[in-house]
Design an enzyme around this catalytic site. Structure first.
Site, mmCIF file in Angstrom:
data_model
loop_
_atom_site.group_PDB
_atom_site.id
_atom_site.type_symbol
_atom_site.label_atom_id
_atom_site.label_comp_id
_atom_site.label_asym_id
_atom_site.label_seq_id
_atom_site.Cartn_x
_atom_site.Cartn_y
_atom_site.Cartn_z
ATOM 1 N N GLY A 123 13.312 1.130 3.900
ATOM 2 C CA GLY A 123 13.726 0.041 4.780
ATOM 3 C C GLY A 123 12.600 -0.398 5.690
ATOM 4 C CD GLU A 240 4.090 1.566 -0.220
ATOM 5 O OE1 GLU A 240 4.569 0.596 -0.839
ATOM 6 O OE2 GLU A 240 4.111 1.644 1.014
#
Length: 395
Positions: A123, A240
């Site tokens: 999110g 990431e």
């Protein structure tokens, strides 16, 4: 104790030969869609072998591999046609909890991530806060027993499957930019959470909008320090972007392109015998080799304990460019055969020689359209260029 890297590579290939289900391998090699059950099946095979979380230390259930071993394992998995393990659990929130989570959070969530019991989503992005993530507007009101969250997230990959979301929220509306942001764990089954699918170019709905309306989040779901969630966010982004070059996937798709060019005939001639096609493939080969060598140089520096500056951005930008160029050339080689790209066109599965039939082309077209997203997520190409200009060139 680490072993010789080529021995490790050979062991990885043998593991994949014995453990990778053929139907999953064929789905990846033929550019077919996978569902949640497909991803979880491979996740659990890796978990049973102790290989599902390559970056985790042994004390938390990881294999304890060094940088080069992690690279070799992920590259060989991609080349073999293994599904990618969705990154949100093992690659993103897992390392954040290991670094910043409480002992109770680690004990509760880490084993469930390893076993695939919880599916996570991210999110971060909002309609007005994508590349400029610090401008996010989702608010969390602090109450006695936790937080009340209101706002909207977008481009939330696999939110339709998710049990949990790690979420950036603004807990101090008076603070500017990165200040006043906190990092929360939100149960996707909570009242007030609504997931709405977004249909993409290839007809899929893997990304979503998530609406949060008076969602109650217990105080124990705060990760790190209140109003200092940006620290967790930056640490997560560094994980990431690890492996952003995706060299293994590029090698696999390059081999597929060469097979198509060698086997497909137009006007009686193989495509590879056309000088312009051969030149384009040769250029892509050179670009892929340059990408691989750049990636290996960075890995060598990391293995030596040296820091790095703009290299991660260079690899993200180069990896995106090479991957998109390879699949674009594959679609060009498919020609009119790629036109029937439609909903469901790459859902079915063949287990015979896919190149002996023309139905290989429609899935490639869908894969090409889906791959447009990689120049956006994880920091757009434009953002990566700005980082390179600032950090590497001093502009």
């Amino acid at each position: 104790m680490s072993i010789d890297i080529e021995t490790f590579r050979a062991q990885t290939r043998e593991f994949l030969r014995q453990s990778l289900p053929e139907d999953l391998r064929q789905s990846i090699l033929q550019h077919r869609r996978l569902g949640k059950d497909d991803y979880l099946r491979w996740h659990r095979i890796l978990a049973a072998a102790g290989k599902v979380a390559p970056t985790w230390p042994k004390e938390h259930g990881g294999p304890g591999w060094n940088v080069l071993e992690r690279h070799v394992f992920e590259e060989e998995c991609a080349i073999a046609g293994a599904p990618e393990v969705p990154p949100f659990g093992v690659r993103m929130i897992g390392p954040v909890l290991i670094r910043y989570g409480t002992p109770e959070q680690c004990a509760r969530y880490l084993p469930r991530i390893l076993q695939g019991e919880d599916w996570w989503c991210q999110g971060y992005s909002e309609p007005g806060a994508g590349s400029d993530l610090a401008s996010l507007k989702t608010k969390a009101q602090i109450v006695d027993d936790g937080f009340i969250v209101n706002g909207q997230k977008t481009w939330t990959t696999y939110a339709q499957y998710a049990d949990m979301m790690f979420c950036l929220v603004r807990t101090d509306p008076t603070a500017k930019a990165q200040k006043g942001i906190s990092f929360l764990l939100i149960d996707m089954r909570s009242p007030g959470v609504t997931v709405r699918p977004i249909r993409t170019l290839d007809g899929d709905c893997e990304i979503n909008e998530v609406f949060l309306e008076n969602v109650k989040v217990p105080r124990e779901n705060l990760v790190g320090v209140l109003n200092e969630g940006w620290t967790c966010a930056k640490y997560l982004l560094s994980h990431e972007r690890t492996g952003a070059a995706r060299v293994g996937r590029a090698k696999r798709e390059m081999a597929f392109l060469k097979d198509i060019a060698a086997q497909r005939r137009v006007d009686g001639l193989r495509l590879i015998d056309d000088a312009s096609v051969a030149a384009d493939i040769a250029r892509l080969d050179v670009d892929l080799l340059a990408l691989e060598q750049t990636n290996l140089r960075l890995l060598a520096r990391m293995a030596a304990g040296e820091g790095h500056g703009a290299e991660a951005s260079v690899l993200k930008l180069m990896g995106t460019t090479v991957a998109q160029a390879i699949v674009e050339k594959t679609v060009e080689c498919a020609g009119v055969l790629a036109l029937p790209c439609r909903d469901g066109s790459y859902d079915a599965l063949r287990t015979d020689d896919v190149l002996a039939h023309d139905d290989w082309a429609a899935p490639v077209a869908g894969f090409h359209l889906n791959l447009r997203k990689i120049s956006i997520y994880g920091g757009t190409d434009e953002v990566q260029k700005n980082i390179i200009a600032k950090v590497a060139l001093g502009l």
